[in-house]
Motif scaffolding. Structure first.
Motif, PDB file in Angstrom:
ATOM      1  N   VAL A 160       0.836  -1.199   0.000  1.00  8.42           N
ATOM      2  CA  VAL A 160       0.000   0.000   0.000  1.00  8.42           C
ATOM      3  C   VAL A 160       0.873   1.252   0.000  1.00  8.42           C
ATOM      4  CG1 VAL A 160      -1.777   1.286   1.251  1.00  8.42           C
ATOM      5  CG2 VAL A 160      -1.861  -1.216   1.176  1.00  8.42           C
ATOM      6  N   SER A 161       2.010   1.176   0.673  1.00  7.14           N
ATOM      7  CA  SER A 161       2.900   2.326   0.778  1.00  7.14           C
ATOM      8  C   SER A 161       4.324   1.868   1.028  1.00  7.14           C
ATOM      9  CB  SER A 161       2.456   3.229   1.931  1.00  7.14           C
ATOM     10  OG  SER A 161       3.467   4.136   2.307  1.00  7.14           O
ATOM     11  N   PRO A 162       5.311   2.633   0.560  1.00  8.99           N
ATOM     12  CA  PRO A 162       6.681   2.379   1.018  1.00  8.99           C
ATOM     13  C   PRO A 162       6.780   2.603   2.523  1.00  8.99           C
ATOM     14  CG  PRO A 162       6.673   3.849  -0.891  1.00  8.99           C
ATOM     15  CD  PRO A 162       5.250   3.743  -0.411  1.00  8.99           C
ATOM     16  N   VAL A 163       7.820   2.071   3.135  1.00  9.31           N
ATOM     17  CA  VAL A 163       8.060   2.297   4.556  1.00  9.31           C
ATOM     18  C   VAL A 163       8.616   3.699   4.788  1.00  9.31           C
ATOM     19  CG1 VAL A 163       9.481   1.582   6.529  1.00  9.31           C
ATOM     20  CG2 VAL A 163       8.339  -0.134   5.109  1.00  9.31           C
ATOM     21  N   ILE A 202      12.471  -2.835  -1.175  1.00  9.92           N
ATOM     22  CA  ILE A 202      12.825  -4.086  -0.493  1.00  9.92           C
ATOM     23  C   ILE A 202      11.859  -4.407   0.628  1.00  9.92           C
ATOM     24  CG2 ILE A 202      15.255  -3.912  -1.105  1.00  9.92           C
ATOM     25  CD1 ILE A 202      15.747  -2.990   1.818  1.00  9.92           C
ATOM     26  N   TYR A 203      10.995  -3.440   0.979  1.00 11.62           N
ATOM     27  CA  TYR A 203       9.951  -3.677   1.964  1.00 11.62           C
ATOM     28  C   TYR A 203       8.869  -2.620   1.794  1.00 11.62           C
ATOM     29  CZ  TYR A 203      13.477  -0.726   4.388  1.00 11.62           C
ATOM     30  OH  TYR A 203      14.422   0.224   4.710  1.00 11.62           O
ATOM     31  N   CYS A 204       7.723  -2.874   2.389  1.00 14.39           N
ATOM     32  CA  CYS A 204       6.610  -1.930   2.280  1.00 14.39           C
ATOM     33  C   CYS A 204       5.635  -2.178   3.415  1.00 14.39           C
ATOM     34  CB  CYS A 204       5.903  -2.089   0.928  1.00 14.39           C
ATOM     35  SG  CYS A 204       5.001  -3.664   0.735  1.00 14.39           S
ATOM     36  N   TYR A 205       4.662  -1.272   3.556  1.00  9.26           N
ATOM     37  CA  TYR A 205       3.503  -1.534   4.404  1.00  9.26           C
ATOM     38  C   TYR A 205       2.417  -2.075   3.489  1.00  9.26           C
ATOM     39  CZ  TYR A 205       5.795   1.195   8.059  1.00  9.26           C
ATOM     40  OH  TYR A 205       6.676   1.645   9.005  1.00  9.26           O
ATOM     41  N   ALA A 206       1.876  -3.216   3.856  1.00 14.44           N
ATOM     42  CA  ALA A 206       0.952  -3.935   2.989  1.00 14.44           C
ATOM     43  C   ALA A 206      -0.367  -4.200   3.695  1.00 14.44           C
ATOM     44  CB  ALA A 206       1.580  -5.260   2.542  1.00 14.44           C
ATOM     45  N   THR A 265       2.401   8.914   2.132  1.00 18.69           N
ATOM     46  CA  THR A 265       3.021   9.710   1.076  1.00 18.69           C
ATOM     47  C   THR A 265       3.414  11.087   1.611  1.00 18.69           C
ATOM     48  OG1 THR A 265       1.824   8.590  -0.700  1.00 18.69           O
ATOM     49  CG2 THR A 265       2.651  10.804  -1.177  1.00 18.69           C
ATOM     50  N   GLU A 266       2.498  11.709   2.339  1.00 18.62           N
ATOM     51  CA  GLU A 266       2.786  13.024   2.921  1.00 18.62           C
ATOM     52  C   GLU A 266       3.939  12.938   3.924  1.00 18.62           C
ATOM     53  OE1 GLU A 266       0.607  16.409   5.709  1.00 18.62           O
ATOM     54  OE2 GLU A 266      -0.628  15.120   4.423  1.00 18.62           O
ATOM     55  N   ALA A 267       3.943  11.897   4.755  1.00 14.07           N
ATOM     56  CA  ALA A 267       4.984  11.752   5.777  1.00 14.07           C
ATOM     57  C   ALA A 267       6.357  11.518   5.141  1.00 14.07           C
ATOM     58  CB  ALA A 267       4.636  10.604   6.714  1.00 14.07           C
ATOM     59  N   ILE A 268       6.404  10.705   4.084  1.00 18.26           N
ATOM     60  CA  ILE A 268       7.674  10.445   3.402  1.00 18.26           C
ATOM     61  C   ILE A 268       8.209  11.727   2.777  1.00 18.26           C
ATOM     62  CG2 ILE A 268       8.729   9.245   1.436  1.00 18.26           C
ATOM     63  CD1 ILE A 268       6.761   6.901   2.071  1.00 18.26           C
ATOM     64  N   TYR A 305      13.533   8.994  -0.116  1.00 24.00           N
ATOM     65  CA  TYR A 305      12.288   9.720   0.154  1.00 24.00           C
ATOM     66  C   TYR A 305      11.385   9.836  -1.079  1.00 24.00           C
ATOM     67  CZ  TYR A 305      14.187  10.829   4.733  1.00 24.00           C
ATOM     68  OH  TYR A 305      14.695  10.723   6.013  1.00 24.00           O
ATOM     69  N   VAL A 306      11.460   8.865  -1.963  1.00 25.45           N
ATOM     70  CA  VAL A 306      10.534   8.786  -3.101  1.00 25.45           C
ATOM     71  C   VAL A 306       9.364   7.901  -2.669  1.00 25.45           C
ATOM     72  CG1 VAL A 306      10.193   7.995  -5.473  1.00 25.45           C
ATOM     73  CG2 VAL A 306      12.339   9.114  -4.816  1.00 25.45           C
ATOM     74  N   PRO A 307       8.153   8.448  -2.573  1.00 21.62           N
ATOM     75  CA  PRO A 307       7.024   7.700  -2.013  1.00 21.62           C
ATOM     76  C   PRO A 307       6.314   6.797  -3.011  1.00 21.62           C
ATOM     77  CG  PRO A 307       6.317   9.912  -2.488  1.00 21.62           C
ATOM     78  CD  PRO A 307       7.781   9.846  -2.876  1.00 21.62           C
ATOM     79  N   GLU A 308       7.064   6.068  -3.795  1.00 19.44           N
ATOM     80  CA  GLU A 308       6.481   5.187  -4.804  1.00 19.44           C
ATOM     81  C   GLU A 308       7.112   3.805  -4.717  1.00 19.44           C
ATOM     82  OE1 GLU A 308       7.302   7.140  -8.471  1.00 19.44           O
ATOM     83  OE2 GLU A 308       6.065   8.892  -8.019  1.00 19.44           O
ATOM     84  N   ILE A 309       6.309   2.788  -4.994  1.00 19.80           N
ATOM     85  CA  ILE A 309       6.807   1.414  -5.055  1.00 19.80           C
ATOM     86  C   ILE A 309       7.518   1.202  -6.396  1.00 19.80           C
ATOM     87  CG2 ILE A 309       6.181  -1.027  -4.996  1.00 19.80           C
ATOM     88  CD1 ILE A 309       5.679   0.407  -2.348  1.00 19.80           C
ATOM     89  N   ASN A 310       8.733   0.680  -6.346  1.00 13.82           N
ATOM     90  CA  ASN A 310       9.512   0.404  -7.555  1.00 13.82           C
ATOM     91  C   ASN A 310       9.207  -1.031  -8.007  1.00 13.82           C
ATOM     92  OD1 ASN A 310      11.508  -0.342  -9.420  1.00 13.82           O
ATOM     93  ND2 ASN A 310      13.014   1.042  -8.530  1.00 13.82           N
TER      94      ASN A 310
END
Length: 318
Positions: free
Chosen positions: A106-109, A219-223, A244-247, A281-286
Motif C-alpha cells: 500500500v505504501s513504502p516504509v 525491499i519492503y513496504c507496508y501492505a 506519502t505526505e509523511a515520506i 524519500y521517493v514515495p512510490e513502489i519500484n
C-alpha cells in the motif's frame, strides 16, 4: 521457510472468516482506528512521525503499532484481521502471493532504498577472523528470517564472492549483537540501531546487500490483504495518502522525524540522530525492482513460482 509461511498463513486464513476483516473501529472524533504491524527498526521513523505529528489524524486515522520479530507473523495477523496494515519484505510478499494469499503493498516504509546510504549491513564478528565475503565459507551467519530480503541479498553477494557452505540461521535483530559477541554466529545481516551496537563492539562490515544490489528499489513496504483493500478502499487510501505526505515531509525534516526514535526505539537523543535512514524519500513502489528480487529468489530456489509484480501493488482509484 516457504512451508512455514504456508502453515502460518493457512492457519490465519481459517481464523479470518470467523473474526472478520477488522476494518478498524471508530475512535471518536471521526477517526478510524487501525493497527499496523512493524518490525522495530530505524526506518520506521517516518511512520512514527506520521503518528505523533498529526499526519494520520489529518487523514482521518488513529494508528497504533504492534511489534513482531519478523514479517511472517505480521502477515498472519493481517490475514486474521487482527491488524489492518503491516510491514513485509519483498521476498515475504512474493512468497505469500505465490502460495495463494493475496497481499499487496500500500505504501513504502520510508521511500526507496538510497544508493548512497544503508541502515543494514553484513558484518563479521571481531573474533571470527573473517575479512571478506569469501571468508564466509563454512561459517554461521544470522539473518532475521530465512525468507528475508537480508538472506536473499547476502546469499547472492556471498556466492558471487565464491563463498560456499554458509549456514544461515534465524535470530531476531535485537539478539544479533550478543550472538556475535558470544560466538554463536560468525556474521550477521543486521539493521539499525542494532548494527551500531555490533560495530561498536568490533564487528567488521563486509557489505551492504540492499543498497549494493537494489539501489532505488523496494525491499519492503507496508501492505494489506487484498480482501481488506477491496472491502475498505477508503481506509487504504487514507493510509496511503498519509504515508506519502509523511515520506515527502521527511526529506527536508530528517532530524525531526529521527526524534521519534527516542520514544519508540528507546534511543538517546544522540543515538537517534546518528541513525541512518536508508531512503531517497521517493514515495512510490519500484515495481521493476520487485521483479529483479524475484529473479534472484528463483535462481536461489526460494520462491515456489513467479507472480506478476504489478499485481502486488495497490493503487488508489481516482
Amino acid at each position: 521457510m516457504r512451508k512455514i509461511v504456508s502453515v502460518v498463513v493457512a492457519t490465519a486464513t481459517t481464523v479470518v472468516f470467523a473474526a472478520g476483516c477488522g476494518g478498524g473501529d471508530d475512535s471518536g472524533g471521526g477517526l478510524t482506528n487501525v493497527k499496523v504491524g512493524i518490525v522495530p527498526f530505524s526506518p520506521n521513523a517516518v511512520l512514527f512521525h506520521a503518528m505523533d505529528g498529526g499526519i494520520f489524524e489529518k487523514h482521518g486515522l488513529k494508528v497504533t503499532t504492534v511489534s513482531a520479530a519478523a514479517p511472517t507473523p505480521i502477515v498472519a495477523a493481517m490475514v486474521s484481521g487482527q491488524q489492518q496494515f503491516g510491514f513485509v519484505t519483498t521476498p515475504v510478499l512474493l512468497n505469500v502471493n505465490a502460495e495463494g494469499t493475496a497481499v499487496k503493498c500500500v505504501s513504502p516504509v520510508d521511500g526507496q532504498v538510497s544508493k548512497d546510504r544503508d541502515a543494514s549491513g553484513l558484518v563479521a564478528s571481531a573474533n571470527s577472523g573473517i575479512t571478506d565475503l569469501k571468508g564466509l565459507t563454512g561459517k554461521k551467519v544470522a539473518v532475521v528470517q530465512l525468507s528475508s530480503i537480508n538472506l536473499i541479498g547476502a546469499k547472492k553477494l556471498a556466492e558471487e564472492a565464491g563463498a560456499t557452505g554458509v549456514e544461515w540461521v534465524a535470530i531476531p535483530f535485537p539478539q544479533m549483537p550478543q550472538a556475535l559477541a558470544d560466538g554463536r554466529v560468525d556474521a550477521a545481516v543486521i539493521t539499525a540501531p542494532y548494527l551500531d551496537t555490533a560495530v561498536a563492539a568490533g564487528a567488521k562490515t563486509l557489505a551492504y546487500p540492499s543498497s549494493q544490489l537494489w539501489p532505488e528499489g523496494t525491499i519492503y513496504c507496508y501492505a494489506a490483504t487484498d480482501r481488506y483493500l477491496q472491502e475498505h478502499p477508503d481506509v487504504a487510501r487514507k493510509f496511503h495518502d498519509a504515508m506519502t505526505e509523511a515520506i515527502q515531509y521527511g526529506k527536508d525534516h530528517e532530524s525531526e522525524i529521527k526524534k521519534t526514535l527516542e520514544t519508540y526505539l528507546k534511543l538517546s537523543p544522540e543515538e537517534a540522530q546518528k541513525q541512518v535512514l536508508p531512503t531517497n524519500y521517493v514515495p512510490e513502489i519500484n515495481v521493476p525492482s520487485i521483479a529483479d528480487i524475484q529473479d534472484v529468489m528463483a535462481q536461489q530456489g526460494s520462491v515456489k513460482k513467479k507472480v506478476d509484480p504489478a499485481d502486488l501493488v495497490w493503487t488508489p482509484q481516482s
